[in-house]
Design an enzyme around this catalytic site. Structure first.
Site, PDB file in Angstrom:
ATOM      1  N   ARG A 236       0.867  -1.178   0.000  1.00 49.67           N
ATOM      2  CA  ARG A 236       0.000   0.000   0.000  1.00 49.67           C
ATOM      3  C   ARG A 236       0.903   1.226   0.000  1.00 49.67           C
ATOM      4  O   ARG A 236       1.913   1.259   0.704  1.00 49.67           O
ATOM      5  CB  ARG A 236      -0.918   0.026   1.230  1.00 49.67           C
ATOM      6  CG  ARG A 236      -2.122  -0.909   1.144  1.00 49.67           C
ATOM      7  CD  ARG A 236      -3.146  -0.492   0.075  1.00 49.67           C
ATOM      8  NE  ARG A 236      -4.275  -1.408  -0.005  1.00 49.67           N
ATOM      9  CZ  ARG A 236      -4.369  -2.456  -0.812  1.00 49.67           C
ATOM     10  NH1 ARG A 236      -3.361  -2.763  -1.625  1.00 49.67           N
ATOM     11  NH2 ARG A 236      -5.443  -3.216  -0.815  1.00 49.67           N
ATOM     12  N   GLU A 265      -2.465   7.610  -4.840  1.00 47.97           N
ATOM     13  CA  GLU A 265      -2.848   6.976  -6.103  1.00 47.97           C
ATOM     14  C   GLU A 265      -4.324   7.127  -6.445  1.00 47.97           C
ATOM     15  O   GLU A 265      -4.719   7.010  -7.604  1.00 47.97           O
ATOM     16  CB  GLU A 265      -2.475   5.484  -6.080  1.00 47.97           C
ATOM     17  CG  GLU A 265      -3.339   4.646  -5.137  1.00 47.97           C
ATOM     18  CD  GLU A 265      -2.982   3.169  -5.187  1.00 47.97           C
ATOM     19  OE1 GLU A 265      -1.788   2.840  -5.089  1.00 47.97           O
ATOM     20  OE2 GLU A 265      -3.910   2.344  -5.319  1.00 47.97           O
ATOM     21  N   HIS A 297      -0.844  -0.038  -9.710  1.00 46.50           N
ATOM     22  CA  HIS A 297      -1.598  -0.980  -8.880  1.00 46.50           C
ATOM     23  C   HIS A 297      -2.138  -2.145  -9.728  1.00 46.50           C
ATOM     24  O   HIS A 297      -3.339  -2.414  -9.745  1.00 46.50           O
ATOM     25  CB  HIS A 297      -2.739  -0.266  -8.146  1.00 46.50           C
ATOM     26  CG  HIS A 297      -3.100  -0.953  -6.856  1.00 46.50           C
ATOM     27  ND1 HIS A 297      -3.372  -0.281  -5.701  1.00 46.50           N
ATOM     28  CD2 HIS A 297      -3.221  -2.275  -6.544  1.00 46.50           C
ATOM     29  CE1 HIS A 297      -3.667  -1.139  -4.736  1.00 46.50           C
ATOM     30  NE2 HIS A 297      -3.579  -2.370  -5.234  1.00 46.50           N
TER      31      HIS A 297
HETATM   32  P1  NAI Z   1      -1.416 -11.192   5.050  1.00 46.95           P
HETATM   33  O1  NAI Z   1      -2.396 -10.683   6.056  1.00 46.95           O
HETATM   34  O2  NAI Z   1      -1.416 -12.616   4.665  1.00 46.95           O
HETATM   35  O3  NAI Z   1       0.068 -10.834   5.553  1.00 46.95           O
HETATM   36  C1  NAI Z   1       0.447  -9.580   6.092  1.00 46.95           C
HETATM   37  C2  NAI Z   1       1.621  -9.824   7.023  1.00 46.95           C
HETATM   38  O4  NAI Z   1       2.088  -8.540   7.480  1.00 46.95           O
HETATM   39  C3  NAI Z   1       1.244 -10.640   8.274  1.00 46.95           C
HETATM   40  O5  NAI Z   1       2.152 -11.718   8.439  1.00 46.95           O
HETATM   41  C4  NAI Z   1       1.356  -9.621   9.410  1.00 46.95           C
HETATM   42  O6  NAI Z   1       1.758 -10.200  10.637  1.00 46.95           O
HETATM   43  C5  NAI Z   1       2.428  -8.680   8.853  1.00 46.95           C
HETATM   44  N1  NAI Z   1       2.476  -7.387   9.521  1.00 46.95           N
HETATM   45  C6  NAI Z   1       1.451  -6.671  10.032  1.00 46.95           C
HETATM   46  N2  NAI Z   1       1.911  -5.546  10.597  1.00 46.95           N
HETATM   47  C7  NAI Z   1       3.255  -5.550  10.441  1.00 46.95           C
HETATM   48  C8  NAI Z   1       4.298  -4.643  10.816  1.00 46.95           C
HETATM   49  N3  NAI Z   1       4.029  -3.529  11.485  1.00 46.95           N
HETATM   50  N4  NAI Z   1       5.567  -4.982  10.487  1.00 46.95           N
HETATM   51  C9  NAI Z   1       5.845  -6.134   9.835  1.00 46.95           C
HETATM   52  N5  NAI Z   1       4.896  -7.016   9.457  1.00 46.95           N
HETATM   53  C10 NAI Z   1       3.619  -6.723   9.759  1.00 46.95           C
HETATM   54  O7  NAI Z   1      -1.591 -10.239   3.781  1.00 46.95           O
HETATM   55  P2  NAI Z   1      -1.184 -10.545   2.261  1.00 46.95           P
HETATM   56  O8  NAI Z   1      -2.281 -11.283   1.575  1.00 46.95           O
HETATM   57  O9  NAI Z   1       0.182 -11.126   2.222  1.00 46.95           O
HETATM   58  O10 NAI Z   1      -1.175  -9.062   1.656  1.00 46.95           O
HETATM   59  C11 NAI Z   1      -0.250  -8.095   2.120  1.00 46.95           C
HETATM   60  C12 NAI Z   1      -0.676  -6.733   1.610  1.00 46.95           C
HETATM   61  O11 NAI Z   1      -0.502  -6.686   0.194  1.00 46.95           O
HETATM   62  C13 NAI Z   1      -2.164  -6.400   1.814  1.00 46.95           C
HETATM   63  O12 NAI Z   1      -2.395  -5.856   3.091  1.00 46.95           O
HETATM   64  C14 NAI Z   1      -2.430  -5.403   0.730  1.00 46.95           C
HETATM   65  O13 NAI Z   1      -2.264  -4.099   1.256  1.00 46.95           O
HETATM   66  C15 NAI Z   1      -1.344  -5.669  -0.314  1.00 46.95           C
HETATM   67  N6  NAI Z   1      -1.892  -6.132  -1.593  1.00 46.95           N
HETATM   68  C16 NAI Z   1      -1.528  -5.467  -2.748  1.00 46.95           C
HETATM   69  C17 NAI Z   1      -2.023  -5.868  -3.974  1.00 46.95           C
HETATM   70  C18 NAI Z   1      -1.624  -5.197  -5.252  1.00 46.95           C
HETATM   71  O14 NAI Z   1      -2.257  -5.435  -6.287  1.00 46.95           O
HETATM   72  N7  NAI Z   1      -0.585  -4.367  -5.279  1.00 46.95           N
HETATM   73  C19 NAI Z   1      -2.984  -6.973  -4.054  1.00 46.95           C
HETATM   74  C20 NAI Z   1      -3.239  -7.653  -2.801  1.00 46.95           C
HETATM   75  C21 NAI Z   1      -2.722  -7.213  -1.624  1.00 46.95           C
END
Ligand code: NAI
Length: 336
Positions: A236, A265, A297
């Site tokens: 993000r 964005e 994105h």
């Molecule tokens: P997820 O929930 O499986 O993993 C997120 C990880 O970040 C978790 O392991 C969590 O413990 C960790 N985390 C939370 N706060 C943290 C911090 N302060 N420091 C370090 N780690 C921390 O989520 P997933 O599916 O892996 O997605 C991650 C992000 O990717 C989403 O939140 C979304 O914003 C972004 N995303 C972007 C897309 C794109 O098209 N560019 C598409 C899908 C998701």
């Protein structure tokens, strides 16, 4: 159930209509090109649910208006939920659902595509060769093999990136508030953020945007990075302080920058603005650097991911319509 689908593009319509038809067309999908905001929320009139995407704004005011229209469900067709005021939704009795996992590989593969493009200057080579310039000066890359990659956030996407980078022979560092056993089994070495920044040749961000991660990569973090490292953000936009990143590029602290997301964005991405004057001077500055690659994105944008997103979104809506509970609800606990 009637569903107002905001920010609807032809591709959203294609995949959502296909998923609805496959389920026997239980829902009436009303597609709105408009982005959800205080100005457009009235378009949800008559709908029991709305379907929103990453740049639709479901703040307290919008949610109050939705509640006034008797909308009971906000079904996000994305994983992130930073654009919804969950506390207000809970207060108003509006259920918020999302698509927690559709194809982590879609985002992970785009992340690695950005790494390889930046490293081997594919974005520059493409333009050069088309102009008849076959010189190699300025295109020098490095072997991924043996380099250290730091993964911030080792959830579904971070682990998918780890699996790919392991195949390249990278050393893998990781930082997560909740280190994962699967990550450790993959050979991730969990370290403090400062150590990850200092040791990584490539830093890639895969944590959600929360109050704790807003501007996680600020001037101090960039100052603590290995000089000239590559930074990739496909998570993000606001996780990176863009002004600090520009300073880091100018000083050489950041060697290569890949962004699929950008703090501001919402006013740019997903639209064809090629005939207009770019109003965002910070974004315009970013585009002047030869060592910056920006995509709008699109990391999620594969046919596989789109089909899965549509199916899971409709499943959320169907479950809510029949039981009052969506399959993948987002609660305020997620804010912690
Ligand atoms: P997820 O929930 O499986 O993993 C997120 C990880 O970040 C978790 O392991 C969590 O413990 C960790 N985390 C939370 N706060 C943290 C911090 N302060 N420091 C370090 N780690 C921390 O989520 P997933 O599916 O892996 O997605 C991650 C992000 O990717 C989403 O939140 C979304 O914003 C972004 N995303 C972007 C897309 C794109 O098209 N560019 C598409 C899908 C998701």
């Amino acid at each position: 159930m009637q569903v107002a689908v905001f920010s609807a593009k032809p591709y959203d319509r294609q995949f959502l209509e296909a998923a609805n038809a496959a389920a026997g067309a239980p829902h009436r999908l009303v597609f709105q090109e408009a982005r959800l905001s205080a100005e457009t929320v009235a378009l949800a009139q008559g709908a029991g649910a709305i379907c929103a995407f990453v740049n639709d704004q479901a703040d307290a005011g919008v949610l109050e208006a939705l509640a006034g229209l008797d909308v009971r469900l906000v079904a996000l067709r994305c994983a992130g939920f930073n654009n919804v005021d969950l506390v207000a939704a809970q207060r108003l009795g509006i259920t918020v659902a999302r698509v927690p996992a559709y194809s982590p590989e879609s985002v992970a593969e785009h992340t690695v595509a950005m790494m390889l493009s930046l490293n081997r200057r594919i974005h520059r080579a493409y333009a050069r060769v088309r102009e008849g310039n076959f010189a190699l000066d300025g295109l020098l890359g490095f072997d991924m093999h043996g380099r250290t990659a730091g993964i911030v956030g080792t959830g579904r996407i971070g682990l998918a990136v780890a699996r790919i980078l392991r195949g390249f022979g990278c050393h893998l560092l990781a930082h997560d508030t909740f280190p994962s056993e699967e990550g450790r089994a993959l050979g991730l070495d969990y370290v403090a953020m400062e150590e990850l920044l200092a040791r990584s040749d490539i830093i890639t961000l895969h944590c959600p945007l929360t109050p704790a991660t807003r501007h996680l990569i600020d001037a101090a973090a960039i100052g603590g990075m290995k000089r000239g490292a590559m930074l990739i953000n496909t998570s993000r936009g606001a996780i990176v302080d863009t002004r600090a990143a520009i300073d880091g590029l100018k000083s050489g602290a950041i060697g290569l920058l890949g962004l699929d997301v950008y703090e501001e964005e919402a006013d740019l991405f997903f639209e064809d603005l090629s005939g207009q004057m770019l109003q965002d001077d910070i974004f315009a500055r970013l585009l002047t650097f030869p060592n910056v690659l920006v995509t709008a994105h699109q990391a999620f944008f594969t046919a596989d991911a789109m089909a899965a997103i549509a199916e899971i979104t409709l499943d959320n809506i169907s479950a809510f319509a029949s039981t009052g509970r969506a399959r993948h609800e987002v609660s305020t606990e997620k804010l912690a």
